[in-house]
Design an enzyme around this catalytic site. Sequence first.
Site, PDB file in Angstrom:
ATOM      1  N   ARG A  49     -35.362  15.535 -20.941  1.00 24.51           N
ATOM      2  CA  ARG A  49     -34.232  16.172 -21.618  1.00 24.51           C
ATOM      3  C   ARG A  49     -33.004  15.281 -21.538  1.00 24.51           C
ATOM      4  NH1 ARG A  49     -35.051  21.545 -17.981  1.00 24.51           N
ATOM      5  NH2 ARG A  49     -37.240  21.861 -18.560  1.00 24.51           N
ATOM      6  N   ASP A  51     -28.697  15.832 -21.465  1.00 24.04           N
ATOM      7  CA  ASP A  51     -27.695  16.882 -21.291  1.00 24.04           C
ATOM      8  C   ASP A  51     -26.726  16.952 -22.462  1.00 24.04           C
ATOM      9  OD1 ASP A  51     -28.427  18.044 -18.840  1.00 24.04           O
ATOM     10  OD2 ASP A  51     -27.579  16.357 -17.730  1.00 24.04           O
ATOM     11  N   TYR A 109     -31.487   3.439 -19.810  1.00 26.91           N
ATOM     12  CA  TYR A 109     -30.242   4.134 -20.117  1.00 26.91           C
ATOM     13  C   TYR A 109     -29.089   3.132 -20.130  1.00 26.91           C
ATOM     14  CZ  TYR A 109     -31.949   8.933 -19.399  1.00 26.91           C
ATOM     15  OH  TYR A 109     -32.591  10.129 -19.509  1.00 26.91           O
ATOM     16  N   ARG A 196     -25.505   9.262 -14.297  1.00 32.53           N
ATOM     17  CA  ARG A 196     -24.069   9.589 -14.329  1.00 32.53           C
ATOM     18  C   ARG A 196     -23.455   9.601 -12.927  1.00 32.53           C
ATOM     19  NH1 ARG A 196     -24.146  14.808 -17.967  1.00 32.53           N
ATOM     20  NH2 ARG A 196     -21.969  14.908 -17.296  1.00 32.53           N
TER      21      ARG A 196
END
Lengths: 256, 256
Positions: A49, A51, A109, A196
């Site tokens: 997933r 966010d 990422y 993050r």
Amino acid sequence: MKVRLVLEYDGTAYAGWQIQSNGHTVQAVVEEALTRLSGEFLRLHPSGRTDAGVHARGMVAHFTIVRELPMAAFLQGLNRLLPMDISVREANRVADDFHARYDSTGKWYRYTLQTGEMRSALRARTSWHVRGALDLDLMRRAAADFIGRHDFSAFRAAGCEARTTVREIYSLEISAVDELIQIDVKGKGFLRNMVRVMVGTLVEIGWGKRPPGDVAALLAEGRRELSGRTAPPQGLCLMEVWYGEDSPLKTGGGPL
Amino acid sequence: MKVRLVLEYDGTAYAGWQIQSNGHTVQAVVEEALTRLSGEFLRLHPSGRTDAGVHARGMVAHFTIVRELPMAAFLQGLNRLLPMDISVREANRVADDFHARYDSTGKWYRYTLQTGEMRSALRARTSWHVRGALDLDLMRRAAADFIGRHDFSAFRAAGCEARTTVREIYSLEISAVDELIQIDVKGKGFLRNMVRVMVGTLVEIGWGKRPPGDVAALLAEGRRELSGRTAPPQGLCLMEVWYGEDSPLKTGGGPL
């Protein structure tokens, strides 16, 4: 038959990937377009997933469909039906036992920081504006400690319910181009908010508010309340998901 | 006192620069923020207008204000009051006879094309997705004919009411990076939609639908109905406006 899609999206307008009772999600919009295209109710299974507010350049998801449509129908057809902030980059027929999540061997990422005193309107949707000077050498020194297999308990969302918190990072590179700093993180898998919180901690190290040795200490102690802030979602983009032998930076197991 | 602002904006949500009876415009939003900041009703005078959907990295505008506020008030204060899609990059006190439009000695516009079969969701707001192969050599050969002083009657909006249609182009460079093609146009001044009609014509030449000699012929004939389509607004960005001796690529007058 089973089909694998590579999706790109600007996550600004979405409450993340996964369907929710209230909220506009990427999954819901793509599933609706697939149903309009095929007449079948389909379920999309993602590699993972994202966010709310997080972007993707190469999200992978699979679905199973009864009708045998040509791949061009998914590529051109979906791109016509989807809103401008979601696009399909690839559609491929895959083996019946393919699974977007379980078969993934790695992910990339990218987190983008915008530095400089003034915020940039044209970068607002896709970067975190960080005021104050960042010492990239300190950040790179700290980042090296993330490489390899570690328990990332200190680097995840409070609500993360993963069964195991051990993850493997293949590489973490920090590059600066003008006012932009890109942090590229490649690894086998990630916990919720992991990138993050890693970025938030690295920024605090770059500001000089924490010593670079904090990363190793936080990995060893595993206490989320001691690590840095969670960097905001709009700076994060899922660049690519790898399968099988594609994963170019796999370093192999290593101790733990 | 007189103040010069350098503004950046994502034009997607705006009906262009100039205040209109109906429509959300950049000018209206910045003037309202200035009024909230200073308590005065001010009028912003731009270096030129941008059309609906066009972006700016360095729009310049001036205003006159009675209160003598420090420049930091305009920089930090405005950036706090303005929405995320507009930001102030610079604020400088200027001489009372400065005029953002009349004193400008040059402007740099960048037009961005996205090539490749599939449209890109993350590029949708800031580029024109052009399908089909583009021959950059043909485009560059044609582009060379734009350099210098010419009558640009064939390269402007139907409703353009400029008194004179002679403009001077200093340079036009076409560069390709992966799937993106950037067309950088620098010149003394521009007619309404001029860059967009130039780009639309160059793209038709790149597709092989027109010979590269068309640019010189269109400049000589001056008939808008014979030139190319108007490229869509979202690919265009006003990068910089020059004043006085700043203009680095001024080539001098030349005949006409």
